[in-house]
Structure formats: structure tokens, C-alpha cells
Scaffold this active site. Sequence first.
Site, PDB file in Angstrom:
ATOM      1  N   ASP A 121      -2.952  10.714   0.005  1.00 24.45           N
ATOM      2  CA  ASP A 121      -3.300  11.337   1.279  1.00 24.45           C
ATOM      3  C   ASP A 121      -2.242  12.280   1.831  1.00 24.45           C
ATOM      4  O   ASP A 121      -2.289  12.634   2.985  1.00 24.45           O
ATOM      5  CB  ASP A 121      -3.619  10.250   2.304  1.00 24.45           C
ATOM      6  CG  ASP A 121      -2.403   9.404   2.632  1.00 24.45           C
ATOM      7  OD1 ASP A 121      -1.504   9.323   1.781  1.00 24.45           O
ATOM      8  OD2 ASP A 121      -2.347   8.848   3.728  1.00 24.45           O
ATOM      9  N   GLU A 122      -1.253  12.658   1.037  1.00 24.30           N
ATOM     10  CA  GLU A 122      -0.313  13.648   1.550  1.00 24.30           C
ATOM     11  C   GLU A 122       0.226  14.510   0.425  1.00 24.30           C
ATOM     12  O   GLU A 122       0.273  14.092  -0.738  1.00 24.30           O
ATOM     13  CB  GLU A 122       0.838  12.993   2.334  1.00 24.30           C
ATOM     14  CG  GLU A 122       1.600  11.958   1.545  1.00 24.30           C
ATOM     15  CD  GLU A 122       2.812  11.419   2.309  1.00 24.30           C
ATOM     16  OE1 GLU A 122       3.495  12.200   2.996  1.00 24.30           O
ATOM     17  OE2 GLU A 122       3.072  10.213   2.187  1.00 24.30           O
TER      18      GLU A 122
END
Lengths: 412, 374
Positions: A121-122
Site C-alpha cells: 500500500d505504499e
Amino acid sequence: MSRSQLRRVAGATGLGSDDTGCTILHVDMDAFYASVELITRPELRGKPVMVGGGGRGVVLSATYEARDMGVHSAMPMSRARRIAPDAIVIEPSHHRYAEVSAGVMALFNSITPLVEPLSLDEAFLDVSGALRRLGSPAAIAELIRARVYDEQRITCSVGVAPTKFVAKLASTQAKPDGLLVVPADAVTSFLHPLPVAALWGVGERTEERLVSLGLRTVGDLAHTPVDTLIRALGQASGQRLHDLAWGLDDRDVIPDAAEKSIGNEETFARDIDDPQLIHRELLRLSQKVAARVRAHEVLGRTVVIKVRFADFTTISRSRTLSEPTDVGQEVYEVARDLYDALGLQRARVRLVGVRLEGLVGDGERVEQLTLDDGLTGPSTADRRAAEVAADRLRDRFGHEVVRPARLVGETE
Amino acid sequence: MKFRVERDVLAESVAWAARTLPSRPSLPILAGLLLEVDSTGLVVSSFDYETSSRAEVAVDVSESGRALVSGRLLADIGRALPAQPVNIALDGTRVAVVCGKSSFTLPTFPVEDYPALPAMPSSSGTVPGDVFASAVAQVAIAAGRDDTLPTLTGIRVEVEGATITLAATDRYRLAMREFTWTPATPSLSVNALVPARTLAETAKSLAGAETVNISLAEGGEGLMGFEGGGRRTTTRLLDGEFPKYRSLLPSETLSEATVSTTALIESVKRVSLVAERNAPVRLTFADGEVVLAAGTFDEAQATESVECDLPGDGLEIAFNPQYLLDGLGALDAAFTRLSFTQSTRPAVLSGLTEADGAPADDYRYLLMPVRLAG
């Protein structure tokens, strides 16, 4: 889109807006797992929600409503339930997260080829090559935020800065659903008020060390002679922290960084002292790791196990193989040996992990045949063929369809 | 304790006894060398509960006695002394070593704490030192070095009357050597698994002895002893079941190639220069020549051909170059016979003195190939 813009303005802070030279973006999904769950359960919006394993698991993700009550990720679920008894707990659905993540990463790759994913998610993006095509870094950041919400129905926060670590700090400050630009000439005024723990590489130990020297903020660190820091922390970290405190970070965004290791670990529902059960878990983890290694088309040379005891002391042991492998049975045999060599006498184990390190491309596969191939058991080639066949079955019919006989009846 | 000895005699015997000193002794006194003097001469010994070494040395004895000194230090001093007679004497708790104009005094360890060396096992026989040394060297190359498979780090010794068979394998290759000896009892039948490194070193150091006395207990005292030229070593045996290696020998052969051993060794060495770690050398056998190749398409490549006599079918096979070189080097013969069944089954190497002679059947080296890609 209008909703997303509104929130963004609300999240913006005032450090100036000159984004010249701020070509590094750090994009981080807000409460990723929880947000993905809310897509299919919109009735839970605005309520405290936690995603995590039942019983003894930890909180993997929590909505901001739950965070306001003191819940944070990696907190044991039992504790989270005590402080947020009304929160709704959802079992994680990892396949769904991987899907959304793939969509987001594909979007990043359409912006710039220089994408360095840090997790599902990053990611860091270097947009210096996209400025002519898509506009200023801040404009690109807005575009990304709008498209992520538009395509995936989740929000993200973006930090825009001249260097990776400042961009990452900026996205943290912008959360949730925000955008923060740290102009080149505002880097030091942005950094210096932050606590030393904000710096990359400052963990609990280093923080204690620094605080004992009276250094509480990044500014204190920046104004300490570098020699003093080197004496206190050693040559490498002393110099590096001093550089970081002045915003100096020469790490590039490395796209598609080759994985250095592949591993999985499991926290038991309750502490376990039965070697049979631990062996079984090591087998399950070894099979899982080997399947991931095969999917990455690499081989691993070193098998590492990790064992965390009931009192949270954690140890790891490793062994390097003469030939790199991607065969789960071979990984398991080494992992089991390493575990047995600990000679534990009914020690209560909280977590075990299996990891393959020293990854090389599977073009380097050299299969030295052995004299006992087929005599003392199936050969490496046979074992591998069986596992590859199982990979294909799972791809087609799902994870439950085939597994080693010892693991039949377990849930994935 | 007081005696006088020639420098070379001292240096040699001390170095020999010191070679089995443990590098990380579990007890400090095990780093010591025991010097024992009586009317018959000097005995130098070391022991670490695994291996013991004992050398008898002729010296001029002035006074009997015993002392335990640092073995590493005494060996270093022995090597460095000038070529003159050495006087060694125990004075209280220190040993004085005087040679020409140099003199050393060494501290001693408490000699009464030193463990007694094990006695030689009962049953035994003899073999010339050079025969024993070359047989062990031929087999030791195939022994495993991976301590996680301890059984394979040993050399299997099988005594059946007048024949001794040695065998070692690391699962990738197997070396087997037979030789005759003179057992004390003709019906002796006994097996042992001896640590390969210790056996190789011991056999090498006894190569100069006219006869080596080998002692091996029939009842299983867990010990094997070697004695020759006034020197004696015992080693503890390894536990565990050695693989049933005789069944690994292929019962049939589909093709046999004969090549000059030196030509093949040189060629493998050249071609494998381009082979990355663990990468194989590929051999394509045909009548007339064998073509060697190594390397990959996108990296460096090498190829070379060597004359070869092959009456049967041709064959393509790949080997780890080092394993192949180990075997070729150990044959100690002008010509090499390679016998194959197929490219995924073991090849058997044996030696010949003449290209058209019969292969020697006292030594065989089985080598498993590397699977060919694609």
C-alpha cells in the site's frame, strides 16, 4: 472527485507551495486493509473498524475512528478489543488487498517508470521525467489522489519533497486523505521541530541513546557536531543521522527493486510447546515460501527460521545450502533441523517464521544429481515437479485444493 | 626431567604430535603437549579426546620426568631453532629450552590433570606406509565436508581377511579402493567409519614408514589406531550407518570411452575457466573425440576437443568440473576409462596403464552428472 478535493484542502498545511525540485512522491494508502473492506461494507463507514486475525492475532489495519480510540496496527487484537470494545472486527481477505494493490501500482507505473513499492500500500515515485507531460509534482500528486479514489474507491495521502525520506515524513503528516508539499527551502524548517524518532533508522535504542544526550528533536541533532554523533552512535549511523537531520538523503528511487528475501511467519492462536505442531507449521510456511519463490522465478540459498517465545524474546537461526533451492520440502527439512537444533524443552512458542535469503535468478539452477536420487526418497527434481503441479492446481481451483497430507484439514 | 636432542629430530616429532592439537581446546590443558622422559627416551604426545598422537624420540637422557607445555609454542620454537643440539630441562614449574645461544623458558600445565591416552585396540595387521597413504588419499577426496551429514564425513573401512576396502561418498561421487594387507589373524572381519580428515592426515604422515600397523577392534571399542616409525595415532570412530554403496555400482555399461588422463585434466581445467560457480562442463563423446564445453550463451564460453576412443554409442553428459578433476587426479593412471549408461546415471572412472589394456579394478570413482538443461 469533489469529495476528495474537499478533504485534500482540509488536510493541506502551510509550508508554502513551491514544488520546484520536489520530484519525489511518497504515496501511502489510508488505513489500507480497512478501507478496502469498507468498499464492500459501506454501512460500516464512520464506525470504528479493525482488520485482523481472531483470538491472538494483531491489528493489521484500523479505520481512523478506531485509531481515535487508541487502536493502532500491530497492536495485539486482545488489547485492541479492550480499549475499543465497540469496534467491528473483520477477518482479513488478503486476495482482495493484493488485487487493489495491483491496480494502484499499475496506475503509478502509468505516471512514471521509476516506482519503488515499499509494500502493498505504499510506494516512492520519482516524477522528474513526467513533469513536461503531466505538470508540476504537486499537480501529479493531485492527479494520483484523484485517480486512486476514482478507480479504487479508497483514499491515499501523498508527500512531495526533494528526497525520499522527507517525502515519507510529509505523507505521514498529511494523513488522512491529504497532500503535503515540502518545498526545497523549507526542508529544514519542516524537519527540525520533529522528534528524533521521526528519522529513518532511529528505533527505540537509538532514540534512548539520543534522548540521554539531550537530543530530542531533529533540530537538536542537526546542531550537534557530527563528531559527537559519531562517537555516540558509530561512524556510519552518526554521519547518516547528521545528514538526514539536514535533509540530505541521496538514495534514489529504485524501480522494481529485486526482493532480497522472501518469508512468511505465523503467530499461533495460543502459545505452543508441542514440537509436532511446530513442525507442521514450519512445513506449511516452507511450502508457502517456496511457492512464492517459484512465482518470482528465483532460488534461495539460505534458509532462516525465526522463533518468538511467549515472553517475546525472539531468535533466528540460518543455514546456507550448497545449492540454491525453490523446493518446499527441502526448505522444510532445513527449517526443521534448525528448529530441532535449538534443543527446546517445552519452551512456549508464540510465533515461527521461515525465510529464504540469498536469492538468485532461477537461470542459475544447476541440478547436481545425487547417487541416492530415488533410493532414499524422491529426488529434488521429482519433489519440485510435484510442487509445481500443485502450484498450477491452486492457480486454477483455489488454495484449498491440494496440500501436503500432514496439512489436510487446516485453514489457509 | 632433563635431556638433549638433535634440533631436526625435536622439530619433526613435536610438529607431528602438535598437528592433532585442537584449535579451540575444550579444556586449556588439551592445548598442551606432554613430554615424558625415561631411560628408553622421549615420548611426545597430544590428545583431545577425539584423536591422540604419540611420537617416540631417541634422546640423551640425564634425568627422567614429565612436563606439559603449550604445544603450539613448542612447535613454533622447534621450527625456528638453529641447527644445533637442544637441551630441555624442567626447573620447578618452568621448562627451559636452550639451543646454542638462544634460550626459552615456558610455563607448564599441571601434568597430573592431563588425560591418559587410549590404548591401541587389540586386533591388527600391517601394510606398507606408501600403499596405505595412496589408498587413503584416493578415497578421501570423495568424503563429504558438510557437518550436517556427519556419516558422510567419514571413510568406511571394511576388513575382510587379507583385503581392506575403503569407501567415501558425499552423495555426488563415490570413491572405492581395495588393497591387501597382512592381518594378524587371517579370518579378521571388521568394519569402521573413520573421520576422513584425520585418516587422510594420518596416512600421509605415515607414508614414509616401511610398515604401518593398523589396529581395529572387532568388538567395537569405538577406536582405530595407526602406528609406524615410532609414531602412533588413535582416532575415535564415527557413529551412524554408512550408505550401502556397493549397490550403487552400475551393473551394466552401455558405452565406454578411453582418453589420455593428462590431456583430459588439462582440457577440463582450461574450459572450466569460464564456468561460474557450480556451473557444469558439458562433454559430448563420439568415436574419435570428446568435445568439452562450458559457459553460457550470454556470458563467456569455451570449447575444446580431446582424442577419445569409443567403440559404443556416443553420449552427451555434464559434470561439476571440480568433481571430475578430483576423480581424474586420483586415478593415478596414464589413461582413463569412463563407463556410462545414460546422461542422468553415474559415470564410472577407472585407470589403465595402456590405452588398449584392461582397467585396474582396485580403484573406482563414481560420479553423478549434472542434469543437462532442456
